[in-house]
Design an enzyme around this catalytic site. Structure first.
Site, short mmCIF file in Angstrom:
data_model
loop_
_atom_site.label_atom_id
_atom_site.label_comp_id
_atom_site.label_asym_id
_atom_site.label_seq_id
_atom_site.Cartn_x
_atom_site.Cartn_y
_atom_site.Cartn_z
N SER A 1 -6.77 1.26 -4.92
CA SER A 1 -7.42 2.36 -5.64
C SER A 1 -8.20 3.21 -4.66
O SER A 1 -8.84 2.66 -3.75
CB SER A 1 -8.38 1.82 -6.71
N ASP B 1 0.86 -1.19 0.00
CA ASP B 1 0.00 0.00 0.00
C ASP B 1 0.89 1.23 0.00
O ASP B 1 1.93 1.25 0.68
CB ASP B 1 -0.88 0.01 1.26
N ASN B 2 0.51 2.27 -0.76
CA ASN B 2 1.28 3.51 -0.71
C ASN B 2 0.74 4.47 0.37
O ASN B 2 1.28 5.56 0.56
CB ASN B 2 1.30 4.21 -2.07
N ALA C 1 -10.35 -5.85 -8.10
CA ALA C 1 -11.52 -5.22 -7.49
C ALA C 1 -12.10 -4.23 -8.49
O ALA C 1 -11.59 -3.12 -8.66
CB ALA C 1 -11.12 -4.51 -6.20
N TYR D 1 -5.38 -9.81 -21.02
CA TYR D 1 -4.33 -10.72 -20.55
C TYR D 1 -4.87 -12.14 -20.43
O TYR D 1 -4.14 -13.11 -20.70
CB TYR D 1 -3.77 -10.25 -19.20
N TYR E 1 -12.91 7.65 -11.86
CA TYR E 1 -13.02 6.37 -11.14
C TYR E 1 -13.71 5.31 -12.01
O TYR E 1 -13.20 4.20 -12.16
CB TYR E 1 -13.81 6.58 -9.85
N GLY F 1 -4.99 4.57 2.52
CA GLY F 1 -4.97 3.52 3.53
C GLY F 1 -4.40 4.02 4.85
O GLY F 1 -3.82 5.11 4.93
#
Length: 329
Positions: free
Chosen positions: A77, A33-34, A116, A161, A147, A38
């Site tokens: 996100s 997590d950056n 997610a 992918y 968003y 969070g």
């Protein structure tokens, strides 16, 4: 040794609950997590666990994880309006560069990846309830588009992918979820109403309150995501509670729950705010054997008790997090 899983957005609301779930199931969990939205307090209790490790890192940069990796959950996100309207570029980057880096990592490690996604891919829907085969009604250039389109692009990249590289992929379309560890003033309905009630403020309803939402308790949501990851199904699956309620009626429920005497006040509806939101969970029932079990009454009682335990400083502080230090370009 248990299987190894990378969970991005690990210090966020859903990410931290997912870390709890997979640690409890015997997995070796890598949290990443950056911390732009969070909070380390959500995972502090896990730092003493041998099966959990945490990296403070931004997945919009190249992502490397040493050793074997069995699964990836991409939950990094901003998810609340107050966040993605303040940091629109970062929201778009984590849904584009972030997913590209993580899909590349999944390909390198031969790992299964679950992303997610969100009910917001349906925009302001023209069909009701919303099933996975509905393509949506989204304003690409509106304020919410940063968003909505980030999530829609993320789905497209994931399926590319899957089809081109044969990657094992899963897509969870998450509807409104609530429970402990939500940020009190993050702009979402439940923490906004509870925060106003606890502070003795009138409850703010946007529009005339006739717009609907469907609220899923976090434990149910986590179980649905867990089952989807371990399933053999690669197309999107709605994970949410189909019990629909108007915002006006929900505000009345909050007033009753909190035993307060606040009034409901009305303000103009924000641009592109969905008027109806209700998941069709037929696919989740049939494929995952999943449906919500926690009633709104029970879930809201638990959530209210959590918010009542906040300090006075937490209760009255504004949600004006300093995002500037996280913004590179």
């Amino acid at each position: 040794m248990g299987k190894r899983i990378l969970i991005t957005g690990a210090a966020g609301f859903l990410g931290s609950h997912l870390c709890d779930k997979f640690v409890s199931e015997g997995y070796r969990v890598i949290g990443m997590d950056n911390l732009i939205t969070g909070d380390m307090k959500n995972i502090d209790h896990l730092l003493k666990e041998e099966s959990f490790e945490f990296f403070h890192y931004d997945v919009t940069r190249f992502v490397h994880v040493a050793g074997e990796l069995d699964y990836i959950l991409h939950f990094a996100s901003p998810a609340s309006p107050i966040d993605y309207l303040k940091i629109p570029i970062q929201t778009l980057k984590v849904g584009s560069l972030g997913i590209w880096h993580l899909l590349g990592l999944a390909k390198e490690k031969n790992a299964r990846i679950l992303i997610a996604s969100t009910s917001e891919v349906y925009g302001d829907p023209l069909v009701h309830p919303q099933s996975e085969d509905y393509y949506g009604n989204v304003n690409t250039i509106g304020p919410r588009g940063v968003y909505d389109e980030a999530k829609r692009f993320q789905e497209s990249m994931t399926m590319a992918y899957h089809r081109f590289h044969g990657l094992e992929t899963r897509i969870a379309r998450i509807f409104n979820t609530y429970g402990p560890r939500m940020r009190l003033n993050d702009g979402r309905v439940i923490p906004a109403f509870i925060g106003q009630a606890l502070r003795g403020e009138d409850l703010t309803v946007f529009g005339d309150g006739s717009q609907t939402r469907s609220f899923c308790y976090v434990d149910d949501q986590i179980e649905g995501i867990y089952r989807l990851l371990l399933s053999n199904y690669s197309d999107p699956v709605n994970i949410g509670n189909p019990e629909e309620i108007t915002i006006r009626d929900f505000a009345e429920e909050i007033i009753k729950l909190t035993n307060t005497s606040q009034k409901i006040i009305y303000k103009p509806l924000p641009a592109d705010d969905p008027l109806q939101r209700q998941p069709d969970i037929t696919r989740a029932r049939n494929i995952l054997g999943w449906e919500p079990k926690v009633s709104r009454e029970e879930g809201m009682r638990i959530t209210y008790d959590y918010f009542k335990g906040l300090t006075e400083e937490e209760l009255f502080k504004s949600e004006h997090k300093d995002f500037a230090k996280h913004i590179k370009r």
